[in-house]
Design a protein around this motif. Structure first.
Motif, short mmCIF file in Angstrom:
data_model
loop_
_atom_site.label_atom_id
_atom_site.label_comp_id
_atom_site.label_asym_id
_atom_site.label_seq_id
_atom_site.Cartn_x
_atom_site.Cartn_y
_atom_site.Cartn_z
N GLY A 5 0.81 -1.21 0.00
CA GLY A 5 0.00 0.00 0.00
C GLY A 5 0.84 1.27 0.00
N VAL A 6 0.18 2.39 -0.22
CA VAL A 6 0.84 3.70 -0.25
C VAL A 6 0.10 4.65 0.69
CG1 VAL A 6 1.54 5.67 -1.66
CG2 VAL A 6 1.51 3.36 -2.66
N ALA B 259 -9.42 11.50 5.53
CA ALA B 259 -8.03 11.26 5.93
C ALA B 259 -7.94 10.80 7.38
CB ALA B 259 -7.19 12.52 5.75
N THR B 260 -6.92 10.03 7.67
CA THR B 260 -6.53 9.77 9.05
C THR B 260 -5.80 11.01 9.55
OG1 THR B 260 -6.31 7.40 8.69
CG2 THR B 260 -5.10 8.32 10.56
N VAL B 261 -6.03 11.41 10.79
CA VAL B 261 -5.39 12.59 11.34
C VAL B 261 -4.50 12.20 12.51
CG1 VAL B 261 -5.73 14.85 12.42
CG2 VAL B 261 -7.28 14.08 10.61
N VAL B 262 -3.27 12.67 12.46
CA VAL B 262 -2.31 12.50 13.55
C VAL B 262 -1.94 13.89 14.05
CG1 VAL B 262 0.03 11.75 14.14
CG2 VAL B 262 -1.40 10.34 12.65
N ARG B 263 -1.87 14.05 15.34
CA ARG B 263 -1.48 15.34 15.92
C ARG B 263 -0.01 15.30 16.31
NH1 ARG B 263 -4.40 18.36 21.08
NH2 ARG B 263 -2.77 19.93 21.44
N GLU B 264 0.72 16.34 15.93
CA GLU B 264 2.12 16.49 16.32
C GLU B 264 2.28 17.86 16.96
OE1 GLU B 264 5.40 16.40 17.62
OE2 GLU B 264 5.04 14.53 16.49
N ALA C 252 -6.72 6.94 -6.28
CA ALA C 252 -7.52 5.85 -5.73
C ALA C 252 -6.62 4.75 -5.19
CB ALA C 252 -8.44 5.29 -6.81
N GLY C 253 -6.96 4.26 -4.02
CA GLY C 253 -6.19 3.19 -3.40
C GLY C 253 -5.09 3.67 -2.48
N TYR C 254 -4.76 4.98 -2.53
CA TYR C 254 -3.76 5.54 -1.62
C TYR C 254 -4.48 6.01 -0.35
CZ TYR C 254 -0.36 5.86 -5.50
OH TYR C 254 0.51 5.58 -6.53
N HIS C 255 -3.77 5.94 0.76
CA HIS C 255 -4.35 6.35 2.04
C HIS C 255 -3.77 7.70 2.44
CE1 HIS C 255 -6.09 6.16 6.00
NE2 HIS C 255 -4.91 6.36 6.55
N ALA C 256 -4.64 8.66 2.73
CA ALA C 256 -4.21 10.00 3.14
C ALA C 256 -4.07 10.07 4.65
CB ALA C 256 -5.20 11.05 2.67
N LEU C 257 -2.92 10.58 5.10
CA LEU C 257 -2.65 10.77 6.52
C LEU C 257 -2.20 12.20 6.74
CD1 LEU C 257 -0.71 8.28 8.83
CD2 LEU C 257 -0.48 10.75 9.06
N VAL C 258 -3.05 12.98 7.38
CA VAL C 258 -2.76 14.39 7.63
C VAL C 258 -2.17 14.54 9.03
CG1 VAL C 258 -3.80 16.67 8.00
CG2 VAL C 258 -4.54 15.26 6.07
N VAL C 259 -1.05 15.24 9.11
CA VAL C 259 -0.43 15.53 10.40
C VAL C 259 -0.72 16.98 10.75
CG1 VAL C 259 1.68 15.52 11.76
CG2 VAL C 259 1.39 13.87 9.90
N ALA D 141 4.51 8.49 0.56
CA ALA D 141 4.63 9.70 -0.27
C ALA D 141 4.42 10.90 0.64
CB ALA D 141 3.60 9.69 -1.39
N VAL D 142 5.08 12.00 0.32
CA VAL D 142 4.94 13.22 1.11
C VAL D 142 4.71 14.39 0.16
CG1 VAL D 142 6.00 14.78 2.78
CG2 VAL D 142 6.47 12.32 2.90
N LEU D 143 3.71 15.21 0.47
CA LEU D 143 3.52 16.46 -0.26
C LEU D 143 2.80 17.45 0.65
CD1 LEU D 143 0.62 16.39 -2.86
CD2 LEU D 143 0.80 14.79 -0.98
#
Length: 223
Positions: free
Chosen positions: A10-11, A57-62, A33-40, A84-86
């Motif tokens: 997966g990505v 998106a999944t959300v992570v707090r930093e 499609a098929g990629y998972h978004a993770l917002v920090v 991947a990062v953008l």
């Protein structure tokens, strides 16, 4: 404690954000499609976290401030091997990520995007000039075939984590490239489009102060 399962195929798209609510939904909608978004969420005060969740998106707090801190938190939290990062400001097109992903699947250790501005005024001259000078130093001193500092990139989670802690602020992408060179990674660069921000103001190129702070971080890495 047993380490959580990491999907080798997966990505995950890690999107470090601070006050990007205005642009984030469109960015999330363009994730392939098929990629998972993770917002920090790195200290946002504009409801970025709620917008991210509404966009799936999944959300992570930093809580530790800084671009690098946010990216590293996202990579640690990801449950896929390909990362991947953008940015979340809409300046880069998530639809261009698959080309970089395929380069890593094909054997590259790190695939990076070389920003190509679309239209005049997208990339302020002072920020672009600094980027050109730093990229030239990376080529001459470290032998890296790059002309940008990897604003969009794809790598394997385990490979990135093997470098250990990296710069917590703007120097993160640069230190990643330096670490890649020192570890003998195969780094591949491809052109990507660079568009006007969809909202808000850049924390780096949007002002002289931001640019000077980023330059300080870059110099700390290249000391």
């Amino acid at each position: 404690m047993t380490e959580a399962y990491v999907d080798p195929h997966g990505v995950t798209v890690v999107i470090p954000c601070r006050d990007e609510a205005e642009s984030l939904l469109d960015v999330l909608a363009a994730i392939p499609a098929g990629y998972h978004a993770l917002v920090v969420d790195n200290g946002s005060t504009d409801g970025t976290d709620a917008v991210a969740r509404s966009g799936g998106a999944t959300v992570v707090r930093e809580d530790r401030p800084g671009y690098g801190s946010a990216v590293q938190a996202g990579i640690r939290a990801a449950r896929t091997e390909l990362i991947a990062v953008l940015d979340g400001d809409g300046s880069m097109d998530p639809a261009e990520l698959p080309d970089l992903v395929e380069l890593v699947r094909g054997g590259a250790d790190l695939a990076v995007g070389r920003r190509r501005p679309i239209g005049a005024g997208v990339w302020p001259w002072h920020a672009r000039m600094g980027n050109l000078l730093i990229a030239r130093r990376l080529r001459r001193r470290y032998g890296l075939p790059v002309h940008d500092i990897a604003a969009m990139r794809v790598a394997r989670r385990s490979t990135v984590l093997s470098l250990g802690p990296l710069h917590p602020r703007s120097g993160y992408p640069l230190e990643l490239l330096v670490g890649a060179a020192g570890s003998g990674w195969r780094v591949v660069e491809r052109d990507i489009s660079y568009r006007p921000r969809a909202g808000g103001r850049s924390k780096v190129s949007g002002s002289w102060v931001g640019t000077l702070r980023a330059t300080r971080d870059f110099l700390a890495v290249l000391r």
